[in-house]
Design a protein around this motif. Structure first.
Motif, PDB file in Angstrom:
ATOM      1  N   ALA A  12      43.346  36.405  36.190  1.00 54.80           N
ATOM      2  CA  ALA A  12      42.502  36.556  37.367  1.00 54.80           C
ATOM      3  C   ALA A  12      42.605  35.262  38.168  1.00 54.80           C
ATOM      4  CB  ALA A  12      41.058  36.817  36.955  1.00 54.80           C
ATOM      5  N   VAL A  13      42.736  35.386  39.488  1.00 58.97           N
ATOM      6  CA  VAL A  13      43.015  34.234  40.337  1.00 58.97           C
ATOM      7  C   VAL A  13      41.997  34.179  41.468  1.00 58.97           C
ATOM      8  CG1 VAL A  13      44.747  33.070  41.760  1.00 58.97           C
ATOM      9  CG2 VAL A  13      45.469  34.491  39.831  1.00 58.97           C
ATOM     10  N   ALA A  14      41.556  32.981  41.802  1.00 60.08           N
ATOM     11  CA  ALA A  14      40.673  32.768  42.946  1.00 60.08           C
ATOM     12  C   ALA A  14      41.065  31.483  43.652  1.00 60.08           C
ATOM     13  CB  ALA A  14      39.208  32.700  42.502  1.00 60.08           C
ATOM     14  N   ALA A  15      41.086  31.526  44.983  1.00 60.75           N
ATOM     15  CA  ALA A  15      41.266  30.326  45.805  1.00 60.75           C
ATOM     16  C   ALA A  15      39.936  30.029  46.480  1.00 60.75           C
ATOM     17  CB  ALA A  15      42.355  30.538  46.837  1.00 60.75           C
ATOM     18  N   LEU A  16      39.473  28.799  46.369  1.00 60.42           N
ATOM     19  CA  LEU A  16      38.165  28.445  46.915  1.00 60.42           C
ATOM     20  C   LEU A  16      38.172  27.006  47.385  1.00 60.42           C
ATOM     21  CD1 LEU A  16      35.712  27.485  44.105  1.00 60.42           C
ATOM     22  CD2 LEU A  16      37.976  28.359  43.542  1.00 60.42           C
ATOM     23  N   ARG A  17      37.265  26.706  48.268  1.00 66.49           N
ATOM     24  CA  ARG A  17      37.064  25.337  48.715  1.00 66.49           C
ATOM     25  C   ARG A  17      35.795  24.811  48.052  1.00 66.49           C
ATOM     26  NH1 ARG A  17      37.807  26.121  53.589  1.00 66.49           N
ATOM     27  NH2 ARG A  17      39.889  25.224  53.850  1.00 66.49           N
ATOM     28  N   ALA A  18      35.934  23.729  47.299  1.00 63.53           N
ATOM     29  CA  ALA A  18      34.801  23.158  46.569  1.00 63.53           C
ATOM     30  C   ALA A  18      35.155  21.735  46.155  1.00 63.53           C
ATOM     31  CB  ALA A  18      34.472  24.000  45.332  1.00 63.53           C
ATOM     32  N   GLU A  19      34.154  20.986  45.726  1.00 60.57           N
ATOM     33  CA  GLU A  19      34.370  19.651  45.175  1.00 60.57           C
ATOM     34  C   GLU A  19      34.317  19.735  43.662  1.00 60.57           C
ATOM     35  OE1 GLU A  19      31.940  16.560  46.674  1.00 60.57           O
ATOM     36  OE2 GLU A  19      32.365  16.995  48.792  1.00 60.57           O
ATOM     37  N   LEU A  20      35.450  19.441  43.011  1.00 51.89           N
ATOM     38  CA  LEU A  20      35.514  19.434  41.557  1.00 51.89           C
ATOM     39  C   LEU A  20      35.675  17.997  41.068  1.00 51.89           C
ATOM     40  CD1 LEU A  20      37.694  22.572  40.751  1.00 51.89           C
ATOM     41  CD2 LEU A  20      35.220  22.368  40.950  1.00 51.89           C
ATOM     42  N   PRO A  21      35.379  17.746  39.796  1.00 45.25           N
ATOM     43  CA  PRO A  21      35.358  16.354  39.316  1.00 45.25           C
ATOM     44  C   PRO A  21      36.724  15.677  39.230  1.00 45.25           C
ATOM     45  CG  PRO A  21      34.059  17.803  37.887  1.00 45.25           C
ATOM     46  CD  PRO A  21      34.856  18.678  38.796  1.00 45.25           C
ATOM     47  N   PRO A  31      44.993  21.805  42.357  1.00 45.91           N
ATOM     48  CA  PRO A  31      44.523  21.417  43.689  1.00 45.91           C
ATOM     49  C   PRO A  31      45.512  21.793  44.786  1.00 45.91           C
ATOM     50  CG  PRO A  31      45.452  19.518  42.565  1.00 45.91           C
ATOM     51  CD  PRO A  31      45.523  20.661  41.589  1.00 45.91           C
ATOM     52  N   LEU A  32      44.965  22.093  45.948  1.00 47.14           N
ATOM     53  CA  LEU A  32      45.692  22.276  47.189  1.00 47.14           C
ATOM     54  C   LEU A  32      45.055  21.353  48.231  1.00 47.14           C
ATOM     55  CD1 LEU A  32      46.065  26.154  47.107  1.00 47.14           C
ATOM     56  CD2 LEU A  32      47.965  24.526  47.143  1.00 47.14           C
ATOM     57  N   PRO A  33      45.686  21.135  49.373  1.00 46.39           N
ATOM     58  CA  PRO A  33      45.084  20.247  50.380  1.00 46.39           C
ATOM     59  C   PRO A  33      43.759  20.782  50.913  1.00 46.39           C
ATOM     60  CG  PRO A  33      47.427  20.556  50.797  1.00 46.39           C
ATOM     61  CD  PRO A  33      47.045  21.542  49.743  1.00 46.39           C
ATOM     62  N   ASP A  34      43.032  19.913  51.590  1.00 43.14           N
ATOM     63  CA  ASP A  34      41.790  20.250  52.290  1.00 43.14           C
ATOM     64  C   ASP A  34      40.698  20.738  51.345  1.00 43.14           C
ATOM     65  OD1 ASP A  34      43.070  19.656  54.735  1.00 43.14           O
ATOM     66  OD2 ASP A  34      43.894  21.695  54.825  1.00 43.14           O
ATOM     67  N   GLY A  35      40.671  20.214  50.124  1.00 39.68           N
ATOM     68  CA  GLY A  35      39.615  20.563  49.198  1.00 39.68           C
ATOM     69  C   GLY A  35      39.707  21.958  48.626  1.00 39.68           C
ATOM     70  N   VAL A  36      40.876  22.606  48.726  1.00 36.01           N
ATOM     71  CA  VAL A  36      41.076  23.961  48.202  1.00 36.01           C
ATOM     72  C   VAL A  36      41.621  23.875  46.783  1.00 36.01           C
ATOM     73  CG1 VAL A  36      42.317  26.143  48.508  1.00 36.01           C
ATOM     74  CG2 VAL A  36      41.416  24.915  50.500  1.00 36.01           C
ATOM     75  N   TRP A  37      41.146  24.773  45.926  1.00 41.51           N
ATOM     76  CA  TRP A  37      41.612  24.861  44.540  1.00 41.51           C
ATOM     77  C   TRP A  37      42.036  26.283  44.244  1.00 41.51           C
ATOM     78  CZ3 TRP A  37      41.605  20.747  40.994  1.00 41.51           C
ATOM     79  CH2 TRP A  37      40.974  19.572  41.438  1.00 41.51           C
ATOM     80  N   ARG A  38      43.041  26.407  43.390  1.00 41.38           N
ATOM     81  CA  ARG A  38      43.368  27.700  42.803  1.00 41.38           C
ATOM     82  C   ARG A  38      42.917  27.675  41.346  1.00 41.38           C
ATOM     83  NH1 ARG A  38      48.880  31.350  42.082  1.00 41.38           N
ATOM     84  NH2 ARG A  38      48.417  31.983  39.946  1.00 41.38           N
ATOM     85  N   LEU A  39      42.066  28.638  40.979  1.00 45.62           N
ATOM     86  CA  LEU A  39      41.589  28.778  39.606  1.00 45.62           C
ATOM     87  C   LEU A  39      42.215  30.012  38.979  1.00 45.62           C
ATOM     88  CD1 LEU A  39      39.549  26.676  40.642  1.00 45.62           C
ATOM     89  CD2 LEU A  39      37.768  27.882  39.364  1.00 45.62           C
ATOM     90  N   ASP A  40      42.663  29.870  37.723  1.00 48.61           N
ATOM     91  CA  ASP A  40      43.273  30.970  36.973  1.00 48.61           C
ATOM     92  C   ASP A  40      42.546  31.158  35.654  1.00 48.61           C
ATOM     93  OD1 ASP A  40      46.422  31.555  38.061  1.00 48.61           O
ATOM     94  OD2 ASP A  40      45.498  29.688  38.712  1.00 48.61           O
ATOM     95  N   TRP A  41      42.176  32.406  35.353  1.00 49.11           N
ATOM     96  CA  TRP A  41      41.582  32.732  34.059  1.00 49.11           C
ATOM     97  C   TRP A  41      42.546  33.624  33.284  1.00 49.11           C
ATOM     98  CZ3 TRP A  41      38.986  32.651  38.646  1.00 49.11           C
ATOM     99  CH2 TRP A  41      37.861  31.821  38.732  1.00 49.11           C
ATOM    100  N   LEU A  42      42.918  33.223  32.087  1.00 45.88           N
ATOM    101  CA  LEU A  42      43.784  34.042  31.249  1.00 45.88           C
ATOM    102  C   LEU A  42      43.019  35.277  30.785  1.00 45.88           C
ATOM    103  CD1 LEU A  42      46.506  34.350  29.725  1.00 45.88           C
ATOM    104  CD2 LEU A  42      45.428  33.099  27.830  1.00 45.88           C
ATOM    105  N   LEU A  43      43.613  36.453  31.014  1.00 43.45           N
ATOM    106  CA  LEU A  43      42.999  37.724  30.629  1.00 43.45           C
ATOM    107  C   LEU A  43      43.761  38.331  29.456  1.00 43.45           C
ATOM    108  CD1 LEU A  43      42.632  39.253  34.211  1.00 43.45           C
ATOM    109  CD2 LEU A  43      40.837  38.120  32.881  1.00 43.45           C
ATOM    110  N   PRO A  44      43.156  39.274  28.751  1.00 39.93           N
ATOM    111  CA  PRO A  44      43.926  40.012  27.737  1.00 39.93           C
ATOM    112  C   PRO A  44      45.126  40.699  28.402  1.00 39.93           C
ATOM    113  CG  PRO A  44      41.578  40.462  27.513  1.00 39.93           C
ATOM    114  CD  PRO A  44      41.745  39.697  28.790  1.00 39.93           C
ATOM    115  N   PRO A  45      46.279  40.772  27.694  1.00 38.69           N
ATOM    116  CA  PRO A  45      47.471  41.370  28.311  1.00 38.69           C
ATOM    117  C   PRO A  45      47.218  42.754  28.885  1.00 38.69           C
ATOM    118  CG  PRO A  45      48.047  40.317  26.251  1.00 38.69           C
ATOM    119  CD  PRO A  45      46.556  40.285  26.343  1.00 38.69           C
ATOM    120  N   ARG A  46      46.479  43.550  28.180  1.00 39.44           N
ATOM    121  CA  ARG A  46      46.146  44.887  28.675  1.00 39.44           C
ATOM    122  C   ARG A  46      44.636  45.066  28.518  1.00 39.44           C
ATOM    123  NH1 ARG A  46      51.028  45.271  26.261  1.00 39.44           N
ATOM    124  NH2 ARG A  46      52.692  46.312  27.406  1.00 39.44           N
ATOM    125  N   GLY A  47      43.953  45.234  29.610  1.00 35.80           N
ATOM    126  CA  GLY A  47      42.514  45.350  29.558  1.00 35.80           C
ATOM    127  C   GLY A  47      41.980  46.048  30.792  1.00 35.80           C
TER     128      GLY A  47
END
Length: 587
Positions: A208-217, A241-257
């Protein structure tokens, strides 16, 4: 000759077209789409240092503005602690991520770490649409590339002189080319028309993937958190990290779910941000998606005059391996070989070597990922199954993400059919034969000092003399001093035009070492001094022989497996006659 037809205008097809044009080969680029890119911040790519340099060298400007080179790589296991523990280097040079649950820092990606670890070239993280847009702008400025939007291929025919294809669309329907390359993705029409099998594994990993703008540590750092403690987080979550405070977050999911609903994804996102920051910070959600990774490898990458590259030839991506990065390496490997065949006709051994080199390299990457998956996803048995007692789970994952080891290091073509036989004149340097050369500073023919990588991709081999002290001399003097006149004669006598460069030093090389480098930057051989006959033989082998003598027949015809008759005798060409005369004189 007719132009080369490139099917598919994704990053790989765009890169291949530009690489061919840079070597004087006209191309027709068939684009199934309208010629624009959909903006998707959740769809990003990671380019290693060498592939990022390649696309920028081809004219894709502004990548550093659109992307971000990671300043470091942070790995967390089990629980999050408030302190950082510097990552140590093991006796075998590997990194120990440990199993203590501490937060571990994989060091500066652009320089050697404080613990004496190896230098880690910083990968470039960039939205795929930004990369494709930059490449499209370069194609628009390339007079040798004709872009045909809304052109979907539906038939393909080959004969001994070229390839004919029919497309559905608003423009020209019939196209004639000297060669054709299918860069048309995982569902490749070209691959299906060539009747090439595409076996492999389905849904090796899902994210599962999300791109968001936030301040992370961790500004500027890529983060991998394994076994996070909060509910619903899954086995692994990463942030890039991406420029302008954007991040891509990835969550590993079960292969089939089950499908990931928007509400479930928002819950994952908020829990993850709270777990990292103590509470959920303000954020702006920009894009989401679910990314499914498959592992597949085409049985053949060449059928007569037609080739496959990129996702049409292979699918990979588990454990940090980068499919697009490998696709760009396909384009670089194939471009100079097609250019040589296009300009000089023939060259079946050279063209066959594309499949031999690239398919073997990708297959090795897939094997490494498949062998590591049970260990990394299954838990136990790591220290008994993986050589090197200090290697940990996080280290193996970092290899793929940072471009090291079997999961990520640039390929070496040590067993290439283009490798010359070993000769007594060969010497050992810091780069093994077949591996990419170090990007040292060299003096170009016009007397300017440039990076070696800047001289690649021009369709001819490079000959590099290691000559300490030449950097402080006027070029007019050292060109006529010492062994340079002999080396100039030897280079002029090679079976193909080559560029002569000089460097102050090269890793593991002594003074007067001569390096022969392929147009794509892989070392052919190193010689102790000027050895005209051996240099000629190595250059001839690296080019697949010459037309009619070990490199394919004159008209370029090949059998259905991509090969052709080889070894036909012919009279020596003018370069070979000059070589023979000068060798007799020099020796």
């Amino acid at each position: 000759m007719d132009p080369v037809i490139v099917v598919g205008a994704g990053p790989v097809g765009l890169t291949l077209s530009l690489a061919l044009a840079a070597q004087g080969v006209p191309c027709v680029l068939l684009d199934e789409g309208p010629g624009t890119e959909e903006v998707r911040l959740a769809r990003t790519v990671v380019l290693r240092e060498d592939t990022a340099d390649l696309v920028e060298r081809l004219g894709a400007a502004g990548l550093e503005k659109d992307g971000l080179r990671w300043s470091g790589w942070r790995s967390m296991r089990r629980k999050q602690l408030v302190r950082d523990v510097p990552l140590g280097a093991g006796a075998d040079g590997s990194y120990d991520a440990g199993d203590s649950g501490d937060v571990r820092d994989f060091g500066d990606a652009g320089a050697a770490g404080d613990q004496g670890g190896p230098s880690l070239p910083a990968p470039l993280h960039i939205p795929q649409h930004a990369l494709a847009s930059a490449l499209r702008a370069a194609v628009a400025a390339a007079p040798l590339v004709e872009l045909a939007p809304l052109s979907r291929i539906d038939t393909l025919e080959q004969d001994r002189d070229g390839v004919t294809v029919h497309t559905k669309g608003s423009g020209t329907t019939w196209w004639r080319g000297s060669y054709l390359v299918g860069c048309d993705g995982a569902r490749s029409t070209v691959r299906k028309l060539l009747d090439i099998r595409f076996p492999g594994r389905t849904a090796v990993e899902r994210h599962a993937v999300a791109a968001l703008r936030a301040e992370l540590p961790w500004p500027g750092e890529a983060v991998l958190h394994r076994q996070p403690p909060w509910r619903g987080a899954g086995a692994e979550v990463g942030a890039r990290p991406l420029p302008d405070g954007v991040w891509r977050l990835d969550w590993l999911l079960p292969p089939r779910g089950e499908l990931v609903t928007p509400d479930a994804l928002i819950t994952r996102l908020r829990d993850t941000l709270a777990g990292w920051c103590g509470e959920t910070p303000p954020y702006e959600l920009l894009d989401t998606g679910v990314h499914t990774l498959h592992h597949r490898l085409a049985r053949r990458w060449r059928v007569q005059r037609a080739f496959l590259a990129g996702d049409a030839a292979h699918l990979l991506g588990a454990l940090g391996t980068q499919g697009l990065d490998e696709g760009i390496r396909d384009a670089e490997n194939l471009a100079w070989k097609l250019a040589h065949a296009w300009h000089h006709r023939g060259g079946d051994l050279l063209l066959d070597s594309y499949q031999a080199e690239r398919r073997a390299a990708v297959a090795a990457r897939l094997r490494a990922a498949d062998q590591s998956l049970p260990i990394l996803r299954g838990g136990g048995g790591l220290r008994t199954l993986v050589p090197g007692a200090v290697r940990g789970h996080d280290t193996l994952l970092a290899d793929g993400h940072l471009g090291r080891g079997a999961l990520g290091a640039p390929p070496s073509y040590s067993h290439s059919p283009l490798a010359p036989p070993h000769a007594e004149a060969h010497t050992t340097v810091g780069t093994p034969p077949g591996a990419p050369v170090a990007d040292v500073r060299v003096t170009a023919p016009d007397g300017t000092a440039v990076r070696l990588r800047e001289r690649l991709g021009q369709g001819h081999p490079l000959v590099i003399l290691v000559a300490p002290g030449t950097g402080v001399w006027d070029r007019r003097h050292w060109l006529t001093a010492g062994i340079m006149p002999r080396l100039v004669e030897a280079v002029e006598a090679l079976p193909s035009a080559a560029e002569l460069l000089v460097t102050e030093s090269y890793p593991g090389a002594s003074a007067h070492t001569v390096l022969l480098v392929r147009p794509d930057g892989h070392l052919v051989a190193a010689f102790a001094g000027v050895r005209p006959a051996e240099l000629f033989a190595a250059a001839r082998a690296a080019l697949g022989g010459t037309p009619g003598a070990g490199g394919g027949d004159e008209d370029g015809e090949s059998d259905e497996n991509g090969g052709g008759e080889r070894g036909a005798a012919r009279a020596p060409g003018p370069r070979e006659r000059v070589h023979a005369d000068r060798t007799a004189r020099i020796n």
